[in-house]
Design a protein around this motif. Structure first.
Motif, PDB file in Angstrom:
ATOM      1  N   GLN A   1       0.869  -1.286   0.032  1.00  0.00           N
ATOM      2  CA  GLN A   1      -0.281  -0.075   0.046  1.00  0.00           C
ATOM      3  C   GLN A   1       0.965   1.222  -0.026  1.00  0.00           C
ATOM      4  O   GLN A   1       1.804   1.509   0.783  1.00  0.00           O
ATOM      5  CB  GLN A   1      -0.754  -0.112   1.169  1.00  0.00           C
ATOM      6  N   ALA A   2       0.450   2.194  -0.731  1.00  0.00           N
ATOM      7  CA  ALA A   2       1.260   3.434  -0.802  1.00  0.00           C
ATOM      8  C   ALA A   2       1.298   4.267   0.430  1.00  0.00           C
ATOM      9  O   ALA A   2       0.026   4.525   0.903  1.00  0.00           O
ATOM     10  CB  ALA A   2       0.746   4.417  -1.865  1.00  0.00           C
ATOM     11  N   ARG A   3       2.519   4.574   0.867  1.00  0.00           N
ATOM     12  CA  ARG A   3       2.283   5.468   2.245  1.00  0.00           C
ATOM     13  C   ARG A   3       3.746   6.373   2.427  1.00  0.00           C
ATOM     14  O   ARG A   3       4.480   6.050   1.564  1.00  0.00           O
ATOM     15  CB  ARG A   3       2.522   4.423   3.480  1.00  0.00           C
ATOM     16  N   VAL A   4       3.486   7.644   2.742  1.00  0.00           N
ATOM     17  CA  VAL A   4       4.569   8.402   3.335  1.00  0.00           C
ATOM     18  C   VAL A   4       4.666   8.198   4.880  1.00  0.00           C
ATOM     19  O   VAL A   4       3.419   8.363   5.644  1.00  0.00           O
ATOM     20  CB  VAL A   4       4.272   9.845   2.839  1.00  0.00           C
TER      21      VAL A   4
ATOM     22  N   ALA B   1       3.903   9.260 -10.789  1.00  0.00           N
ATOM     23  CA  ALA B   1       3.434   7.352 -10.786  1.00  0.00           C
ATOM     24  C   ALA B   1       3.786   6.937  -9.278  1.00  0.00           C
ATOM     25  O   ALA B   1       3.228   5.793  -9.087  1.00  0.00           O
ATOM     26  CB  ALA B   1       4.324   6.963 -11.889  1.00  0.00           C
ATOM     27  N   ASP B   2       4.311   7.673  -8.557  1.00  0.00           N
ATOM     28  CA  ASP B   2       4.706   7.031  -7.202  1.00  0.00           C
ATOM     29  C   ASP B   2       3.586   7.526  -6.205  1.00  0.00           C
ATOM     30  O   ASP B   2       3.116   8.504  -6.234  1.00  0.00           O
ATOM     31  CB  ASP B   2       6.006   8.322  -6.792  1.00  0.00           C
ATOM     32  N   LEU B   3       3.654   6.408  -5.423  1.00  0.00           N
ATOM     33  CA  LEU B   3       2.698   6.535  -4.238  1.00  0.00           C
ATOM     34  C   LEU B   3       1.309   6.740  -4.650  1.00  0.00           C
ATOM     35  O   LEU B   3       0.886   7.795  -3.809  1.00  0.00           O
ATOM     36  CB  LEU B   3       3.392   7.225  -3.010  1.00  0.00           C
ATOM     37  N   THR B   4       0.799   6.225  -5.649  1.00  0.00           N
ATOM     38  CA  THR B   4      -0.782   6.581  -5.966  1.00  0.00           C
ATOM     39  C   THR B   4      -1.557   5.568  -5.685  1.00  0.00           C
ATOM     40  O   THR B   4      -1.281   4.529  -5.336  1.00  0.00           O
ATOM     41  CB  THR B   4      -0.812   7.089  -7.386  1.00  0.00           C
TER      42      THR B   4
ATOM     43  N   ARG C   1       7.844   6.027   1.344  1.00  0.00           N
ATOM     44  CA  ARG C   1       8.860   6.637   1.650  1.00  0.00           C
ATOM     45  C   ARG C   1       8.750   7.170   3.044  1.00  0.00           C
ATOM     46  O   ARG C   1       7.693   7.514   3.451  1.00  0.00           O
ATOM     47  CB  ARG C   1       8.721   7.875   0.698  1.00  0.00           C
ATOM     48  N   ILE C   2      10.074   7.104   3.816  1.00  0.00           N
ATOM     49  CA  ILE C   2      10.186   7.421   5.094  1.00  0.00           C
ATOM     50  C   ILE C   2      10.864   8.845   5.246  1.00  0.00           C
ATOM     51  O   ILE C   2      12.062   8.888   4.719  1.00  0.00           O
ATOM     52  CB  ILE C   2      10.699   6.424   5.838  1.00  0.00           C
ATOM     53  N   TYR C   3      10.299   9.693   5.907  1.00  0.00           N
ATOM     54  CA  TYR C   3      11.088  10.984   6.334  1.00  0.00           C
ATOM     55  C   TYR C   3      11.193  11.054   7.622  1.00  0.00           C
ATOM     56  O   TYR C   3      10.214  10.962   8.308  1.00  0.00           O
ATOM     57  CB  TYR C   3      10.261  12.397   5.553  1.00  0.00           C
ATOM     58  N   ILE C   4      12.837  11.083   8.193  1.00  0.00           N
ATOM     59  CA  ILE C   4      12.631  11.238   9.351  1.00  0.00           C
ATOM     60  C   ILE C   4      12.336  12.676   9.763  1.00  0.00           C
ATOM     61  O   ILE C   4      13.029  13.763   9.355  1.00  0.00           O
ATOM     62  CB  ILE C   4      14.280  10.970   9.750  1.00  0.00           C
ATOM     63  N   LEU C   5      11.638  12.866  10.971  1.00  0.00           N
ATOM     64  CA  LEU C   5      11.221  13.876  11.304  1.00  0.00           C
ATOM     65  C   LEU C   5      11.682  14.119  12.830  1.00  0.00           C
ATOM     66  O   LEU C   5      11.297  13.677  13.680  1.00  0.00           O
ATOM     67  CB  LEU C   5       9.639  14.152  11.272  1.00  0.00           C
ATOM     68  N   THR C   6      12.794  14.779  13.139  1.00  0.00           N
ATOM     69  CA  THR C   6      13.351  14.903  14.428  1.00  0.00           C
ATOM     70  C   THR C   6      14.056  16.194  14.764  1.00  0.00           C
ATOM     71  O   THR C   6      14.076  17.022  13.903  1.00  0.00           O
ATOM     72  CB  THR C   6      14.581  14.022  14.161  1.00  0.00           C
ATOM     73  N   SER C   7      14.049  16.654  16.037  1.00  0.00           N
ATOM     74  CA  SER C   7      14.425  17.597  16.741  1.00  0.00           C
ATOM     75  C   SER C   7      16.218  17.446  16.859  1.00  0.00           C
ATOM     76  O   SER C   7      16.681  18.610  17.255  1.00  0.00           O
ATOM     77  CB  SER C   7      14.009  17.969  18.047  1.00  0.00           C
TER      78      SER C   7
ATOM     79  N   ARG D   1       9.455  -5.413  -0.552  1.00  0.00           N
ATOM     80  CA  ARG D   1       7.718  -5.077  -0.940  1.00  0.00           C
ATOM     81  C   ARG D   1       7.460  -3.545  -0.477  1.00  0.00           C
ATOM     82  O   ARG D   1       6.492  -3.024  -1.083  1.00  0.00           O
ATOM     83  CB  ARG D   1       7.125  -5.886  -0.042  1.00  0.00           C
ATOM     84  N   LEU D   2       8.426  -2.989   0.475  1.00  0.00           N
ATOM     85  CA  LEU D   2       8.174  -1.662   0.570  1.00  0.00           C
ATOM     86  C   LEU D   2       8.700  -0.669  -0.304  1.00  0.00           C
ATOM     87  O   LEU D   2       8.198   0.595  -0.633  1.00  0.00           O
ATOM     88  CB  LEU D   2       8.584  -1.395   2.167  1.00  0.00           C
TER      89      LEU D   2
END
Length: 130
Positions: free
Chosen positions: A48-51, A127-130, A82-88, A76-77
């Protein structure tokens, strides 16, 4: 596309979710204060498409442990997640270490802003993550 916010700080999740909604980033935003709960859901349907916006420093399961736990599902992923690290954290080691994970698309310092969200949207090909 589904968006996962994974952060043990509920205020951070609220602010990020509000900004993502203002920018029409995603039709489905899920928040998790525990990385293991997000992991369980993510691996159920890895195609499944995910951010994912992922905090690094959390109790029980850190962001790094979350990324390591995705290793068996990597093939499979890829292309779907797409993973974005969101950090302080301002530690250069975190940026360097993040390059070792091909599912990580970037590292963003909190708080995320509208410009960064638009940049992520622009970076995603139609075409990505749709």
């Amino acid at each position: 596309m589904t968006t996962f916010l994974i952060d043990d700080d509920s205020l951070s999740n609220y602010l990020t979710e509000t900004l993502l909604k203002m920018e029409d980033f995603s039709s489905d935003i899920r928040t998790f204060e525990a990385a293991d709960e997000a992991l369980a859901e993510l691996v159920q349907q890895p195609e499944q498409a995910r951010v994912v916006f992922l905090d690094l420093h959390m109790p029980l399961m850190s962001g790094w442990e979350f990324l390591d736990a995705l290793a068996p599902y990597r093939s499979r992923l890829l292309g779907n997640c797409r993973i974005y690290i969101l950090t302080s954290s301002l530690a250069l080691e975190d940026l360097t270490r993040s390059h070792g994970y091909d599912l990580v698309a970037g590292l963003i310092h909190k708080p995320i802003d509208s410009g960064e969200i638009r940049a992520i949207q622009a970076a995603m090909a139609p075409a990505d993550l749709t």
